[in-house]
Scaffold this active site. Structure first.
Site, mmCIF file in Angstrom:
data_model
loop_
_atom_site.group_PDB
_atom_site.id
_atom_site.type_symbol
_atom_site.label_atom_id
_atom_site.label_comp_id
_atom_site.label_asym_id
_atom_site.label_seq_id
_atom_site.Cartn_x
_atom_site.Cartn_y
_atom_site.Cartn_z
ATOM 1 N N GLU A 205 0.807 -1.217 0.000
ATOM 2 C CA GLU A 205 0.000 0.000 0.000
ATOM 3 C C GLU A 205 0.844 1.273 0.000
ATOM 4 O OE1 GLU A 205 -2.965 -0.391 3.041
ATOM 5 O OE2 GLU A 205 -3.891 -2.110 2.047
ATOM 6 N N LYS A 335 -15.696 -1.475 2.434
ATOM 7 C CA LYS A 335 -14.988 -1.903 1.227
ATOM 8 C C LYS A 335 -16.027 -2.450 0.253
ATOM 9 C CE LYS A 335 -10.716 -3.300 3.629
ATOM 10 N NZ LYS A 335 -9.945 -4.462 4.128
#
Length: 426
Positions: A205, A335
């Site tokens: 990330e 999400k």
């Protein structure tokens, strides 16, 4: 009326070099849009099913040709001629067509690609930005970026147990200022790591992935970096964690910092961290099925810190409702690919907000250049967004979209700042 004329799909690559689904939608008025589906590394057991091909001789079994075929051969024909503005009807049609509880027949990755592409097409057809189309005239709040600047756990090949160590620029007056603070601290952290002879290699990330002596050592580095960048920890930049405890939970115990421990031990450990650092949010501190542990954790820390359920709730209104009834956690990570359609995502957000739970829009570790979640964060007034470090273009794309939205809103733009964290005392 902007009817769906054609739906197409293809296999593309995500930021980890794994295949994912991209969907294109064409409307009868000529509007054309596309959307790409993200994929997680640390996934909850209760997430909607991501359909992979399983052919070991192709992409190591991770191909998504079956999901692509589901879009082209089944979903597309089923929603052709439907009005793109009828999002709930379109999503319900796909769910019924799939016919399973977890979307395992057609694949949540197939359904989600279509769901998001349809929403984008409807917005473009209405000549509205996506955040305005989904959120209406009141969509004007920019979220606090939760910048994951040290990666551990499943996001990095290191000895650090906790998956994410985040910077939260809560004291900024605008999103752009908050992002700048985070970026400057990120670069200060890189200089610090170099000075200490630690790795500046990046995790999935975009955060740094050094080997450290302990999880506390990572927090100490963040405190030092905040100071080196010229900011005040707590007042201007707070800290957050994604523990991802399910990744080190097995047979009723947590293997944490080289020891087998229980939920009570972890609760005491994090209580000590909250007392020692300006730590205002902790995600997934316990395993997704450790409801008794969450009862205790929430009772001990729920009034002091944001407790975010990711694997615990998996953006699923049913699991969230169970958690609300039990009074566990006080926030939900959102999400879109955990549940598989935009409608169900919006339902989960609505339930959380009605119940006094905060909401955090989130990317996945396997991302694409798609920026839908940036618009969605503003549309639902989430107040917080997790989309990685200010590095790697698939992460920065979301931050850049939020900068565009802030500029588009002009004087109407509001930065959530401290108000996004009602338990924050500083």
């Amino acid at each position: 009326m902007a009817a769906i004329e054609a739906v197409n799909a293809r296999e593309i690559l995500d930021s980890r070099g794994n295949p994912t689904v991209e969907v294109e939608v064409l409307l009868e008025d000529g509007t054309f849009t596309r959307a790409a589906v993200p994929s997680g590394a640390s996934t909850g057991a209760f997430e909607a099913y991501e359909l992979r091909d399983g052919d070991a001789g192709r992409y190591l079994g991770k191909g998504v040709q079956k999901a692509v075929a589901a879009v082209v051969d089944e979903i597309g024909p089923a929603i052709q001629d439907l009005d793109a503005a009828d999002q709930r009807i379109i999503d319900a049609t796909m769910i019924e067509l799939d016919g399973t509880e977890n979307k395992s027949r057609l694949g949540a990755n197939a359904l989600l690609g279509v769901s998001l592409a349809v929403a984008k097409a409807a917005a473009d057809s209405a000549e509205l930005p996506l955040y305005r189309y989904l959120g209406g005239p009141n969509a004007h709040t920019l979220p606090v970026p939760m910048l994951n600047v040290i990666n551990g756990g499943s996001h990095a090949d290191t000895n650090v147990d906790i998956q994410e160590f985040m910077l939260l620029p809560v004291g900024a007056s605008t999103f752009s200022e908050g992002l700048r603070w985070g970026v400057e601290t990120y670069h200060a952290l890189k200089s610090l790591l170099k000075k200490k002879g630690l790795s500046t290699g990046l995790g999935d990330e975009g955060g740094f992935a050094p080997n450290l002596d302990s999880n506390r050592a990572a927090l100490d580095l963040l405190m030092e970096a905040i100071d080196a960048a010229g900011f005040t920890a707590g007042k201007q930049i707070a800290l957050g964690l994604d523990v991802a405890s399910s990744e080190f939970y097995s047979d009723g115990a947590y293997t944490f910092e080289g020891q087998k421990v229980d939920a009570a031990h972890l609760t005491a450990y994090f209580a000590d961290l909250v007392a020692s650092y300006p730590l205002i949010t902790i995600e997934d501190p316990l395993d997704e099925d450790d409801w008794a542990g969450y009862d205790h954790f929430t009772a001990e820390l729920g009034a002091k810190v944001q407790i975010v359920g990711d694997d615990l709730f998996v953006t699923n209104p049913k699991r969230l409702a169970d958690g609300i009834t039990r009074g566990v956690a006080n926030s939900i990570l959102v999400k879109v690919n955990q549940i598989g359609t935009l409608t169900e995502t919006l339902d989960a957000v609505s339930l959380a907000q009605r119940s006094g739970y905060t909401t955090v829009l989130s990317h996945r570790s396997g991302e694409t250049e798609d920026t839908t979640i940036a618009d969605l964060a503003v549309a639902v007034d989430a107040g917080q967004i997790k989309t990685g470090a200010p590095a790697r273009s698939e992460r920065v794309a979301k931050y850049n979209q939020l900068l565009r939205i802030e500029q588009d809103l002009g004087a109407a733009a509001v930065y959530a700042g401290r108000s996004a964290f009602p338990r924050f005392q500083a």
